[in-house]
Design a protein around this motif. Structure first.
Motif, PDB file in Angstrom:
ATOM      1  N   ALA A 412      -5.777 -13.739   1.650  1.00  0.00           N
ATOM      2  CA  ALA A 412      -6.970 -14.222   0.942  1.00  0.00           C
ATOM      3  C   ALA A 412      -7.013 -13.666  -0.480  1.00  0.00           C
ATOM      4  O   ALA A 412      -7.405 -14.366  -1.420  1.00  0.00           O
ATOM      5  CB  ALA A 412      -8.229 -13.814   1.709  1.00  0.00           C
ATOM      6  N   ALA A 413      -6.617 -12.406  -0.639  1.00  0.00           N
ATOM      7  CA  ALA A 413      -6.588 -11.800  -1.979  1.00  0.00           C
ATOM      8  C   ALA A 413      -5.576 -12.507  -2.874  1.00  0.00           C
ATOM      9  O   ALA A 413      -5.841 -12.751  -4.063  1.00  0.00           O
ATOM     10  CB  ALA A 413      -6.253 -10.318  -1.864  1.00  0.00           C
ATOM     11  N   MET A 414      -4.410 -12.832  -2.329  1.00  0.00           N
ATOM     12  CA  MET A 414      -3.389 -13.532  -3.108  1.00  0.00           C
ATOM     13  C   MET A 414      -3.880 -14.888  -3.573  1.00  0.00           C
ATOM     14  O   MET A 414      -3.589 -15.334  -4.703  1.00  0.00           O
ATOM     15  CB  MET A 414      -2.122 -13.694  -2.253  1.00  0.00           C
ATOM     16  CG  MET A 414      -0.974 -14.409  -2.938  1.00  0.00           C
ATOM     17  SD  MET A 414      -0.221 -13.446  -4.274  1.00  0.00           S
ATOM     18  CE  MET A 414       0.785 -12.301  -3.325  1.00  0.00           C
ATOM     19  N   LEU A 415      -4.660 -15.578  -2.741  1.00  0.00           N
ATOM     20  CA  LEU A 415      -5.124 -16.929  -3.080  1.00  0.00           C
ATOM     21  C   LEU A 415      -6.167 -16.934  -4.191  1.00  0.00           C
ATOM     22  O   LEU A 415      -6.526 -18.000  -4.686  1.00  0.00           O
ATOM     23  CB  LEU A 415      -5.674 -17.619  -1.833  1.00  0.00           C
ATOM     24  CG  LEU A 415      -4.629 -18.008  -0.781  1.00  0.00           C
ATOM     25  CD1 LEU A 415      -5.296 -18.503   0.486  1.00  0.00           C
ATOM     26  CD2 LEU A 415      -3.679 -19.063  -1.335  1.00  0.00           C
ATOM     27  N   ALA A 416      -6.665 -15.753  -4.579  1.00  0.00           N
ATOM     28  CA  ALA A 416      -7.555 -15.696  -5.739  1.00  0.00           C
ATOM     29  C   ALA A 416      -6.816 -16.050  -7.024  1.00  0.00           C
ATOM     30  O   ALA A 416      -7.451 -16.297  -8.056  1.00  0.00           O
ATOM     31  CB  ALA A 416      -8.179 -14.308  -5.858  1.00  0.00           C
ATOM     32  N   PHE A 417      -5.479 -16.091  -6.971  1.00  0.00           N
ATOM     33  CA  PHE A 417      -4.655 -16.482  -8.111  1.00  0.00           C
ATOM     34  C   PHE A 417      -4.150 -17.896  -7.869  1.00  0.00           C
ATOM     35  O   PHE A 417      -3.329 -18.135  -6.987  1.00  0.00           O
ATOM     36  CB  PHE A 417      -3.500 -15.493  -8.293  1.00  0.00           C
ATOM     37  CG  PHE A 417      -3.966 -14.112  -8.678  1.00  0.00           C
ATOM     38  CD1 PHE A 417      -4.040 -13.736 -10.006  1.00  0.00           C
ATOM     39  CD2 PHE A 417      -4.380 -13.219  -7.703  1.00  0.00           C
ATOM     40  CE1 PHE A 417      -4.499 -12.479 -10.363  1.00  0.00           C
ATOM     41  CE2 PHE A 417      -4.845 -11.957  -8.046  1.00  0.00           C
ATOM     42  CZ  PHE A 417      -4.903 -11.587  -9.388  1.00  0.00           C
ATOM     43  N   ARG A 418      -4.648 -18.818  -8.653  1.00  0.00           N
ATOM     44  CA  ARG A 418      -4.461 -20.238  -8.375  1.00  0.00           C
ATOM     45  C   ARG A 418      -3.027 -20.710  -8.587  1.00  0.00           C
ATOM     46  O   ARG A 418      -2.631 -21.759  -8.074  1.00  0.00           O
ATOM     47  CB  ARG A 418      -5.419 -21.055  -9.240  1.00  0.00           C
ATOM     48  CG  ARG A 418      -5.540 -22.500  -8.803  1.00  0.00           C
ATOM     49  CD  ARG A 418      -6.601 -23.252  -9.577  1.00  0.00           C
ATOM     50  NE  ARG A 418      -6.650 -24.647  -9.173  1.00  0.00           N
ATOM     51  CZ  ARG A 418      -7.342 -25.120  -8.140  1.00  0.00           C
ATOM     52  NH1 ARG A 418      -8.046 -24.288  -7.418  1.00  0.00           N
ATOM     53  NH2 ARG A 418      -7.335 -26.396  -7.851  1.00  0.00           N
ATOM     54  N   ASP A 419      -2.208 -19.967  -9.339  1.00  0.00           N
ATOM     55  CA  ASP A 419      -0.850 -20.432  -9.603  1.00  0.00           C
ATOM     56  C   ASP A 419       0.149 -19.971  -8.538  1.00  0.00           C
ATOM     57  O   ASP A 419       1.351 -20.159  -8.705  1.00  0.00           O
ATOM     58  CB  ASP A 419      -0.392 -20.006 -10.996  1.00  0.00           C
ATOM     59  CG  ASP A 419      -0.512 -18.512 -11.238  1.00  0.00           C
ATOM     60  OD1 ASP A 419      -1.310 -17.861 -10.554  1.00  0.00           O
ATOM     61  OD2 ASP A 419       0.189 -17.991 -12.131  1.00  0.00           O
ATOM     62  N   ILE A 420      -0.317 -19.392  -7.451  1.00  0.00           N
ATOM     63  CA  ILE A 420       0.556 -19.068  -6.316  1.00  0.00           C
ATOM     64  C   ILE A 420       0.608 -20.283  -5.395  1.00  0.00           C
ATOM     65  O   ILE A 420      -0.414 -20.728  -4.875  1.00  0.00           O
ATOM     66  CB  ILE A 420       0.041 -17.837  -5.550  1.00  0.00           C
ATOM     67  CG1 ILE A 420       0.023 -16.617  -6.465  1.00  0.00           C
ATOM     68  CG2 ILE A 420       0.892 -17.585  -4.311  1.00  0.00           C
ATOM     69  CD1 ILE A 420       1.379 -16.214  -7.009  1.00  0.00           C
ATOM     70  N   ARG A 421       1.805 -20.829  -5.194  1.00  0.00           N
ATOM     71  CA  ARG A 421       1.940 -22.059  -4.409  1.00  0.00           C
ATOM     72  C   ARG A 421       2.527 -21.826  -3.020  1.00  0.00           C
ATOM     73  O   ARG A 421       2.337 -22.635  -2.123  1.00  0.00           O
ATOM     74  CB  ARG A 421       2.821 -23.065  -5.162  1.00  0.00           C
ATOM     75  CG  ARG A 421       2.218 -23.530  -6.476  1.00  0.00           C
ATOM     76  CD  ARG A 421       2.994 -24.689  -7.074  1.00  0.00           C
ATOM     77  NE  ARG A 421       4.317 -24.280  -7.531  1.00  0.00           N
ATOM     78  CZ  ARG A 421       5.461 -24.798  -7.095  1.00  0.00           C
ATOM     79  NH1 ARG A 421       5.446 -25.722  -6.152  1.00  0.00           N
ATOM     80  NH2 ARG A 421       6.614 -24.408  -7.585  1.00  0.00           N
ATOM     81  N   ARG A 422       3.265 -20.732  -2.858  1.00  0.00           N
ATOM     82  CA  ARG A 422       3.860 -20.420  -1.563  1.00  0.00           C
ATOM     83  C   ARG A 422       3.666 -18.939  -1.285  1.00  0.00           C
ATOM     84  O   ARG A 422       3.724 -18.116  -2.194  1.00  0.00           O
ATOM     85  CB  ARG A 422       5.356 -20.770  -1.548  1.00  0.00           C
ATOM     86  CG  ARG A 422       5.617 -22.258  -1.667  1.00  0.00           C
ATOM     87  CD  ARG A 422       7.076 -22.563  -1.864  1.00  0.00           C
ATOM     88  NE  ARG A 422       7.292 -23.995  -2.010  1.00  0.00           N
ATOM     89  CZ  ARG A 422       8.402 -24.545  -2.500  1.00  0.00           C
ATOM     90  NH1 ARG A 422       9.411 -23.765  -2.874  1.00  0.00           N
ATOM     91  NH2 ARG A 422       8.519 -25.848  -2.594  1.00  0.00           N
ATOM     92  N   ILE A 423       3.446 -18.618  -0.015  1.00  0.00           N
ATOM     93  CA  ILE A 423       3.153 -17.239   0.371  1.00  0.00           C
ATOM     94  C   ILE A 423       4.054 -16.830   1.528  1.00  0.00           C
ATOM     95  O   ILE A 423       4.217 -17.574   2.500  1.00  0.00           O
ATOM     96  CB  ILE A 423       1.669 -17.087   0.790  1.00  0.00           C
ATOM     97  CG1 ILE A 423       0.755 -17.271  -0.433  1.00  0.00           C
ATOM     98  CG2 ILE A 423       1.416 -15.734   1.438  1.00  0.00           C
ATOM     99  CD1 ILE A 423      -0.721 -17.277  -0.094  1.00  0.00           C
ATOM    100  N   ILE A 424       4.640 -15.648   1.403  1.00  0.00           N
ATOM    101  CA  ILE A 424       5.343 -15.016   2.520  1.00  0.00           C
ATOM    102  C   ILE A 424       4.434 -13.899   3.016  1.00  0.00           C
ATOM    103  O   ILE A 424       4.196 -12.919   2.303  1.00  0.00           O
ATOM    104  CB  ILE A 424       6.708 -14.451   2.098  1.00  0.00           C
ATOM    105  CG1 ILE A 424       7.602 -15.571   1.550  1.00  0.00           C
ATOM    106  CG2 ILE A 424       7.385 -13.762   3.283  1.00  0.00           C
ATOM    107  CD1 ILE A 424       8.913 -15.073   0.949  1.00  0.00           C
ATOM    108  N   ALA A 425       3.904 -14.056   4.213  1.00  0.00           N
ATOM    109  CA  ALA A 425       2.926 -13.115   4.761  1.00  0.00           C
ATOM    110  C   ALA A 425       3.604 -12.213   5.785  1.00  0.00           C
ATOM    111  O   ALA A 425       3.866 -12.632   6.922  1.00  0.00           O
ATOM    112  CB  ALA A 425       1.756 -13.867   5.392  1.00  0.00           C
ATOM    113  N   PHE A 426       3.910 -10.979   5.373  1.00  0.00           N
ATOM    114  CA  PHE A 426       4.489  -9.987   6.273  1.00  0.00           C
ATOM    115  C   PHE A 426       3.349  -9.250   6.973  1.00  0.00           C
ATOM    116  O   PHE A 426       2.621  -8.480   6.352  1.00  0.00           O
ATOM    117  CB  PHE A 426       5.356  -8.999   5.501  1.00  0.00           C
ATOM    118  CG  PHE A 426       6.625  -9.588   4.937  1.00  0.00           C
ATOM    119  CD1 PHE A 426       7.619 -10.052   5.788  1.00  0.00           C
ATOM    120  CD2 PHE A 426       6.826  -9.676   3.573  1.00  0.00           C
ATOM    121  CE1 PHE A 426       8.801 -10.587   5.277  1.00  0.00           C
ATOM    122  CE2 PHE A 426       7.995 -10.200   3.054  1.00  0.00           C
ATOM    123  CZ  PHE A 426       8.992 -10.668   3.905  1.00  0.00           C
TER     124      PHE A 426
END
Length: 612
Positions: A412-426
């Motif tokens: 959720a914290a990462m998604l506060a940055f709108r230019d992130i399009r893909r996430i690797i969630a460890f």
């Protein structure tokens, strides 16, 4: 350094339909896929697993560069921050390879101890000089950390800075990023020399005298992602029976709260709206004009503050431990570790002899209980003022907390940055993925077929679900006036009807024996004011959930497999308890090598994340 300083506001723009973007602060054209990696919390277990995962991303290559060097951002919580912060700012005296240890592609090459024909990285009971996990191998048990907190307090460190100072000593000082010999952190941080001069020392020449830590760079380094170190802050809400937590982002450029969560801080002010130049966090606002502010502060916001506050759940654990101690227990633990800690005291206290004299005097006067009472409030406290309401006023101390107490994945914290399009969630968890008695309940309260799969609550909350309850299953937060674990009710960023897909995907991957690694494509992002997340976009998320991996186990030689079996039976490795803070090199290497292998054996999924 005490003084009045000039700083800048970084509004998130959430109220106007905007959000933060990393590329407005750090322009890069070498991040295909715009990938953000999330290192979850989980104490020493999470640290070791993160080391293996980042090591594997440093090993895998695309476009003639490591995947790590092409990663746009790295968000972290708690134990994940013990790795991400020193790695981001790693000094020149330690190589990336030593910090992360070497990658071993073939598990059959691992050996229990030094063996002819095998390299150091293949040796399980060995960690190289400069390796980040050496910080949890000695004197890192909870009783010893409590005793160290007492020594630091006798040396003058305030109670609400003890945990941060302990984390500085273990994870930052070995890399030249701490301040040994001082009773509190005395440094600041920025991105590079140009950013430091533009944002910090240019407007404030007197801050040239403060140690400034800059992001590691150079031809022999992997390019560092944009760091997002997460903590949380307590807020009060009328009518609530408990205090809520709101997310706090710390980056090399700014620190603050992105969205518009409800509730007020210790000053009765609304929170959120953005951040301030990172050095100027923990201050009193003196003047505000547009995005220009002037603040008064006793010292600058430091790497010790973000590393310690991100993992502050352990501060509460130490509070409870100290509260249970009697004077005789303190003396017993002190005597048990007196010789071992003598060297530590010399290296980490300003005046170890005076601290020892104070302890002996308290013992003679029968006042040891008073010393323990002095440590009753280890939870970090800082001065906070709101970007939403930047009015000069006296600011009371507001309590902060571990980011994992709010949202442990950092997705959720990462998604506060709108230019992130893909996430690797460890995801690091003490709960192995497995079968359970009840599954996911839809909005009508009906169980969805094939979802009787047990997984940690942190994943469920991202889809709006409460932790699994035996005999009930996974219930939605929505519509429940008395939910289990209320802090998680504000973490939903994905549609609830996609949770079952995530469970199915992870379970099927786990059954195939190569680790629970599942790519969930085109997840709609939901607007979340609590975290400052704007919706109306889709992201791909690669979920990585560590659990027992039969395919890896089968490749180990017999001696190493016997070691692993012993650790699994005794500690549940890789899902060891978060309370097991001190680990052996063998446990560390087993966790790290398994985590790295899971990335490597699923390399096609990871490579696909970095392809446009």
């Amino acid at each position: 350094m005490y003084g009045r300083y000039k700083a800048k506001l970084y509004p998130s723009g959430f109220e106007d339909g905007g959000s933060w973007r990393t590329n407005r602060l750090l322009e890069r054209d070498d991040t295909p896929g715009d990938v953000g990696i999330c290192l979850s919390g989980g104490g020493s277990r999470a640290l070791c697993q993160a080391m293996g995962q980042v090591r594997a991303l440093a090993h895998l290559k695309a476009n003639n560069k490591s995947l790590l060097s092409q990663t746009k951002a790295m968000a972290s919580s708690s134990g994940g921050s013990w790795l991400s912060v020193p790695f981001t700012y790693l000094g020149n005296n330690t190589s990336d390879d030593a910090f992360l240890n070497g990658f071993v592609a073939d598990p059959s090459r691992l050996v229990a101890s030094k063996t002819a024909g095998h390299t150091a990285e293949e040796t399980l009971d060995h960690l190289p000089e400069g390796n980040i996990c050496r910080g949890v191998t000695e004197h890192f048990s909870l009783p010893e950390l409590a005793l160290k907190a007492l020594w630091l307090h006798l040396d003058g460190t305030p109670a609400d800075l003890l945990w941060q100072t302990l984390m500085e000593r273990h994870f930052l000082t070995p890399y030249g990023l701490g301040a040994p010999g001082h009773d509190h952190p005395i440094s600041l941080f920025s991105w590079d020399r140009a950013t430091l001069e533009r944002d910090v020392t240019g407007p404030n020449p007197e801050l040239d005298a403060v140690d400034a830590h800059l992001v590691a760079s150079g031809a022999d380094r992997h390019t560092r992602p944009f760091l997002i170190c997460m903590a949380s802050m307590f807020v009060e809400q009328p009518g609530e029976t408990f205090e809520s937590l709101v997310p706090v982002h710390s980056t090399p450029f700014f620190t603050g709260i992105a969205g518009r969560p409800s509730g007020v801080d210790a000053n009765g002010r609304p929170v959120g709206g953005g951040g301030v130049t990172s050095f100027a966090f923990n201050s009193q606002l003196a003047r505000a004009q547009g995005t220009d502010v002037e603040v008064v502060q006793e010292r600058q916001w430091s790497l010790a503050d973000i590393t310690g506050t991100s993992s502050a759940a352990f501060a509460s654990t130490l509070e409870n431990l100290l509260a249970s101690w009697h004077s005789s227990q303190l003396i017993q633990i002190h005597q048990q570790h007196a010789d071992e800690h003598q060297s530590w005291r010399k290296q980490n206290l300003r005046d170890p002899e005076q601290a020892s004299a104070k302890l002996e005097q308290a013992r003679n006067d029968g006042l040891l209980g008073n010393l323990i009472t002095d440590l009753k409030d280890l939870v970090p406290k800082y001065r906070h003022w709101s970007v939403l309401d930047p009015r000069p006023a006296h600011t009371a101390l507001t309590r902060f907390a571990d980011s994992g107490n709010l949202e442990n994945t950092t997705v959720a914290a990462m998604l506060a940055f709108r230019d992130i399009r893909r996430i690797i969630a460890f995801l690091s968890s003490g709960t192995p993925i497995g079968r359970t008695d009840r599954g996911v309940l839809d909005r009508d309260g009906k169980e969805i077929l094939g979802t009787r799969i047990l997984i940690h609550q942190m994943l469920a909350a991202l889809f709006g679900y409460q932790p699994h309850q035996e005999g009930i299953g996974y219930k939605l937060y929505e519509g429940d006036p008395n939910p289990k674990r209320p802090q998680g009710r504000n973490s939903r960023v994905f549609p609830s009807d996609r949770f079952a897909d995530a469970l199915h995907g992870l379970w099927n991957a786990h059954r195939q024996g190569k680790g629970a690694v599942f790519l969930q494509r085109n997840l709609p992002v939901l607007t979340n004011p609590w975290f400052g997340v704007q919706g109306d976009r889709n992201v791909d998320v690669l979920w990585v959930y560590p659990s027992d991996v039969p395919a890896w186990n089968a490749e180990l030689n017999l001696d190493v497999r016997a070691l692993l079996d012993k650790e699994q039976d005794k500690h549940g490795l890789p899902n060891i308890s978060v309370d097991q803070t001190q680990l052996t090199p063998t446990q560390i290497n087993l966790l790290a090598h398994l985590s790295a292998w899971m990335v490597d054996v699923n390399r096609e999924l990871f490579l696909s994340m970095y392809a446009d």
